[in-house]
Design an enzyme around this catalytic site. Structure first.
Site, PDB file in Angstrom:
ATOM      1  N   CYS B  65      15.969  -9.609 -12.625  1.00 33.68           N
ATOM      2  CA  CYS B  65      15.033 -10.002 -13.674  1.00 33.68           C
ATOM      3  C   CYS B  65      13.586  -9.642 -13.333  1.00 33.68           C
ATOM      4  O   CYS B  65      13.270  -9.178 -12.253  1.00 33.68           O
ATOM      5  CB  CYS B  65      15.162 -11.494 -13.946  1.00 33.68           C
ATOM      6  N   ALA B  68      12.143 -11.212 -10.277  1.00 35.07           N
ATOM      7  CA  ALA B  68      12.578 -10.529  -9.053  1.00 35.07           C
ATOM      8  C   ALA B  68      11.706  -9.304  -8.789  1.00 35.07           C
ATOM      9  O   ALA B  68      11.357  -9.010  -7.646  1.00 35.07           O
ATOM     10  CB  ALA B  68      14.049 -10.129  -9.157  1.00 35.07           C
ATOM     11  N   ARG B  99      14.798  -9.936   1.412  1.00 34.96           N
ATOM     12  CA  ARG B  99      14.601  -8.512   1.174  1.00 34.96           C
ATOM     13  C   ARG B  99      14.308  -7.673   2.426  1.00 34.96           C
ATOM     14  O   ARG B  99      14.031  -6.490   2.338  1.00 34.96           O
ATOM     15  CB  ARG B  99      13.530  -8.283   0.114  1.00 34.96           C
ATOM     16  N   HIS B 201       7.470  -5.438 -12.126  1.00 33.64           N
ATOM     17  CA  HIS B 201       6.588  -4.546 -11.359  1.00 33.64           C
ATOM     18  C   HIS B 201       5.283  -4.353 -12.129  1.00 33.64           C
ATOM     19  O   HIS B 201       4.201  -4.437 -11.555  1.00 33.64           O
ATOM     20  CB  HIS B 201       7.236  -3.173 -11.160  1.00 33.64           C
TER      21      HIS B 201
END
Lengths: 457, 549
Positions: B65, B68, B99, B201
């Site tokens: 999503c 994220a 991550r 992003h």
């Protein structure tokens, strides 16, 4: 130091959680649903929830975890997710063809007020659910309870399938709670040794510990079948392990279908396993076989053989209420001292129960429901311990404080074995003690001076 | 069923595509058909693919999503910013240390600020959803400040926050004013926005640009000042690239955002060049910095030894400085023999093998280079959250249809900074460099031109298509993420995670390339893939007793 900013001085926080000792409801619902044979869990929300839950479960089990999502967009968040879920039903049955879809909600679909039972009704009316296929649903808002609550809610939803035939099946329903596939296998083995027929639900053994053979089965061989779930209404009784993760489902079967239930602690350690075996013995009216007596005796033997290394060693614990209650009792029973205990899962009963279990201990006990790893770490800085038991996130504290560390709970992201080796039952107790001893004695061997270093321990 | 590896590949790309679509209801098949492209080598580009569109409900996607993409990917690796997640606990929990962003606490050593190991959340409860969570957020910011005194606190919205209308931006602004020495700002990155991580992003780029970039004018010393954009230091990739930069005498002011600090972002406007690694996740900030401060950007790729050398040469060519050009050549000459020796060692075992890659928005392209260096062929590839320009090149951007999901993501209007805009090169100088063929500004060619004709390029691959592809085409290795790993491996095909690298890395730069060669050699030649069947399964069950007698 990896947690260098954690101060020793404790200040109460009212709004900020740091390093949580819990996660959200939907992942528990997903894990529970995987324990139904032929089931595809479905996350009704935006696709990130499903991605995160699948990732976390996959990292813990190192196994494929299939689950679908309603893939909400901004539009569905405004107008409701019904259209997405209806579309998902059609696509899932066409492409993956599961026996059953187990839908759970998310904070998103709960906040906008999507009504799953109503959507299911509509789907049935519109022929979106093929003949002979099933959909169950659980409400699992992330802003209430924890992953354990979500697990419990989905297990309770499974009882929707219970269908009395009027004829008893002679079996005992066994609700294992959120334990590992290996633990579920062990509970089945013990029941079989007792000669008790059981319906265990959910059952992730054979689902999340499958062999590598060159064949991929989206729906592996394991899991509780729908026929078994239907038959739970005909069982002679239900044994629910863990008040937090299993009791609601057991009570539901009791009130709806008059299947009497007994709610026990999870059978970790000697005393809780004793109570489990005794309950099976009484409910099914069977004798306890010699094999089980031998296993029990072996556990008592190990406790006595190595008692000097356990005696009054201090332990810090983080995890889920059902596990922590049983573990605390086990540690106290071998004269270890669990002194700091946190769970992130809310519930005043937890603190009360821990205080009762530790009442006779010769030291102060810190216990907190709705606590976090940050608080646990601060407690450890103020009152150091000899052992930390928690999920993998504890490794940062263990490294900073140089404390032996037993990984136990969910998630374990950096070690193997939890899928294969049980920690429930007497044999599981042996494994826990072996692990604890190895940690304590490895530390002793590391720290002993050359003069004190010994061959025989 | 026999292990899939033993079957023979016979199908052509059109037949494979038909197989992928065969099971779908007609509507799904129509939609997916546009996202599965048989690559062709056309004179003026590649065929058109549909990308960055909604995932179909019920189809088991690889995607995550917006939250994220924003908190997990872009802001996750910032080590001295307290990243506070406003929402129920899960979102914060899942993005906690998962991550593999490696972190160096900096020159202060063990005393350096590093909040990477902490997860901060307001852990919203039912009453916060009903009555609003703004007060709790303000209190959480205060508590975080009192405990840690960070330079900066970033607030991230999760799904319910947008729905209940908590004004996280106002709360952040008020807390920034109240605290005085702590920059507080918020990201409206609710998970339901956009169609994938990609929207997150963009949202992260916007707020980093708006609230941090250019906040610190204290001069950064150094020669050949650049920033490296879109490098997240997974498995230490950024450390290896920094090692090479240092050796070349290039000053990396800021990495967006592997092992980054607040100060790096705040001073990034002082760079003379922005080198963009992951185009998809960070091109927005590169564009905005060019408009506001006059810093040109070029696409680079440090995945693959040859690609690394090429990227270093591009940077050196940009600065048009003989000292740097010579230094870069000397570094390449020094580093390459070890790389070449490593290739020579593994090549007999990897040459001719095939790979599939479905990952990210740039990685599926970047890793092509490494597989090529090993003599391996990528037979199918695609992105999880790429846009058309990531497949076909930036020149298609004007032709991309902006749909409702993309329109909802803010585009910041940027103007040249009144005092600090300074074109680093004249338009003529930039044209001359482009004419010489060494540097192309503001350009990205995309994945498709680097893939062979007849290969399948698939956007937003899902579980069913992955399984079908592997069964039909039997690659020697499949690359995607953790969710896909074990379903592929159950089929007897090794799987390499290219988001988090499993446990490996670095794979960037020269040393990283060597690591990758060895890792892939280990995976495709592991003995374990020959153990799928027990000896007695090779013969009929009853022959055992007969042979024994």
């Amino acid at each position: 130091m990896l947690l260098r900013h954690t101060p020793k001085e404790i200040t109460e926080r009212s709004a900020l959680t740091i390093n949580p000792a819990k996660t959200c409801q939907p992942i528990g619902a997903m894990y529970a649903a995987l324990g139904i044979h032929g089931c595809l869990p479905h996350s009704h929300g935006s696709q990130g929830c499903c991605a995160y839950h699948r990732s976390a479960l996959t990292r813990h089990y190192k196994e494929p975890v299939s689950a679908a999502t309603s893939s909400f967009t901004e539009g569905s968040s405004v107008f409701g997710g019904q259209a997405n879920l209806m579309q998902a039903f059609s696509n899932i049955f066409a492409v993956y063809n599961p026996e059953i879809i187990a839908v759970h909600t998310t904070c998103l679909s709960e906040t906008i007020g999507d009504d799953l039972p109503q959507i299911r009704k509509k789907a049935i009316a519109e022929g979106k659910i093929p003949e002979g296929k099933y959909v169950i649903s659980a409400s699992t808002p992330s802003y209430a309870g924890s992953h354990v609550t979500g697990f419990s809610n989905m297990v309770k939803a499974m009882t929707e399938l219970a269908e009395p035939t009027g004829k008893k099946n002679g079996k005992v329903n066994l609700i294992p709670g959120w334990v590992e596939p290996a633990d579920m296998e062990e509970l089945k083995r013990l029941s079989k040794l007792m000669g008790v027929g059981t319906i265990m639900f959910p059952d992730t053994s054979g689902v999340l510990n499958t062999p590598l053979t060159g064949e991929y089965k989206m729906f592996p061989d394991g899991g509780t079948t729908i026929a078994e779930l239907k038959s739970t209404a005909d069982s002679i009784g239900t044994i629910a392990l863990g008040e937090w993760s299993s009791a609601d489902a057991a009570r539901e079967l009791d009130s709806k279908h008059k299947v009497p239930c007994k709610i026990l602690d999870m059978p970790f350690g000697l005393k809780a396993t004793d109570r489990f075996i005794d309950a099976l013995h009484k409910m099914a009216g069977v004798n306890v076989p010699e094999e089980i007596m031998v296993e029990r005796g072996q556990l008592v033997d190990l406790i006595s053989d190595m008692h000097q290394y356990f005696y009054h060693k201090k332990v810090a614990l983080a995890g889920d209420p059902d596990q922590l209650i049983a573990m605390t009792e086990f540690l106290v029973s071998i004269d270890m001292c669990p002194v700091h205990i946190v769970t992130g899962t809310p519930g005043k009963k937890f603190e009360k129960r821990i205080k009762e279990l530790t009442a006779g201990m010769p030291c102060q006990v810190n216990v907190r429901a709705k606590g976090d790893f940050f608080l646990l770490h601060q407690w450890m800085k103020n009152e150091p311990v000899d052992l930390l038991i928690s999920n993998t996130y504890g490794k940062y504290i263990a490294r900073d404080e140089d404390v032996p560390f037993l990984r136990w709970g969910f998630p374990i992201l950096d070690r193997q074995g939890h899928q294969y080796f049980p920690t429930v039952g007497y044999k599981g107790g042996l494994r826990l003690l072996e692990k604890i001893l190895t940690l304590l004695l490895d530390r002793k061997d590391r720290d002993d001076t050359e003069m004190k270093f010994e061959l025989v321990l | 069923m026999t292990a899939v590896k033993n079957r023979k590949a016979q199908l052509g790309p059109a037949e494979v595509k038909a197989e992928l679509l065969a099971k779908y209801p007609p509507k799904v098949a129509r939609k997916r058909s546009k996202q599965i492209m048989i690559n062709e080598a056309l004179e003026n580009g590649t065929p058109e693919i549909t990308a960055n569109v909604r995932t179909i409900p019920g189809i088991i996607t690889m995607r995550g999503c917006t939250y994220a993409g924003c908190k997990g990917v872009i802001m996750g690796p910032t080590r001295d910013i307290v990243n506070l997640v406003h929402g129920p606990i899960g979102c914060s929990f899942y993005a906690w240390l998962t991550r593999r962003n490696q972190t160096d606490p900096g020159p202060e050593g063990p005393d350096g600020e590093n909040f990477m190991t902490y997860a901060f959340s307001t852990d919203m409860q039912e009453q916060d959803i009903i009555f609003g969570g703004e007060k709790k957020l303000a209190a959480a910011i205060q508590e975080a400040y009192d405990l840690f005194h960070p330079k900066s606190i970033a607030v991230f919205a999760t799904c319910p926050v947008g729905l209940i209308g908590d004004d996280i931006h106002t709360v952040s602004r008020q807390m920034k004013e109240k605290l005085g020495d702590c920059n507080v700002y918020a990201f409206s990155c609710e998970g339901y926005k956009g169609v994938s991580q990609s929207a997150g992003h963009h949202i992260a780029n916007n707020q980093v640009f708006r609230h941090i970039v250019g906040a610190d004018d204290r001069p950064v010393e150094g020669k050949y000042k650049i920033s490296l954009l879109g490098e997240y230091n997974i498995g230490g990739d950024g450390f290896e690239i920094d090692r090479i930069f240092k050796k070349c005498g290039i000053t990396n002011i800021a990495t967006f955002s592997g092992n980054s600090t607040y100060k790096q972002f705040a001073t990034a406007h002082q760079a003379d060049l922005n080198a963009v690694m992951c185009h998809r996740s960070i091109n927005y900030v590169a564009d905005m910095m060019e408009t506001k401060f006059g810093i040109p950007w070029i696409k680079v790729n440090f995945i693959g030894a040859k690609a690394t050398a090429k990227s270093l040469r591009k940077i050196a060519a940009y600065f048009e400085d003989k000292e740097l050009i010579d230094r870069v050549e000397a570094v390449i000459a020094e580093e390459m023999p070890e790389v070449e020796a490593a290739v020579k060692e593994i090549l007999p075992r990897t040459e001719g093998k095939t790979a599939m890659m479905f990952v990210g928005g740039s990685r599926a392209h970047h890793y092509n280079e490494l597989f090529k260096e090993m003599g391996m062929k990528t037979i199918s590839a695609g992105y999880e959250f790429g846009h058309r320009d990531d497949y076909e090149g930036r020149r298609v951007i004007p032709t991309i249809e902006v749909d409702a999901d993309s329109r909802n993501i803010e585009e910041i209007e940027v103007e040249a900074d009144a005092t600090r805009f300074k074109p680093r090169k004249t338009a003529e100088a930039m044209q001359a460099l482009e004419a010489a063929g060494t540097v192309k500004f503001k350009d990205y060619e995309g994945l498709a031109p680097d893939m062979d004709a007849g290969t399948l390029i698939i956007d937003d691959l899902n579980q069913h298509e992955a399984e079908t592809l592997v069964k039909l085409l039997k690659p020697d290795i499949f690359c995607a993420g953790i969710k896909e790993k074990f379903s592929i491996q159950k089929l007897g095909i090794p799987m390499k995670q290219l988001h988090s690298y499993d446990s490996g890395g670095p794979y960037a730069g020269f040393k990283g390339a060597i690591n990758f060669y060895q890792e892939i050699d280990r995976l495709v030649n592991s003995k374990v893939w020959s153990y799928m069947k027990a000896p007695w399964q090779e013969n009929p069950q009853l022959s055992g007793a007969y042979v024994w007698e």
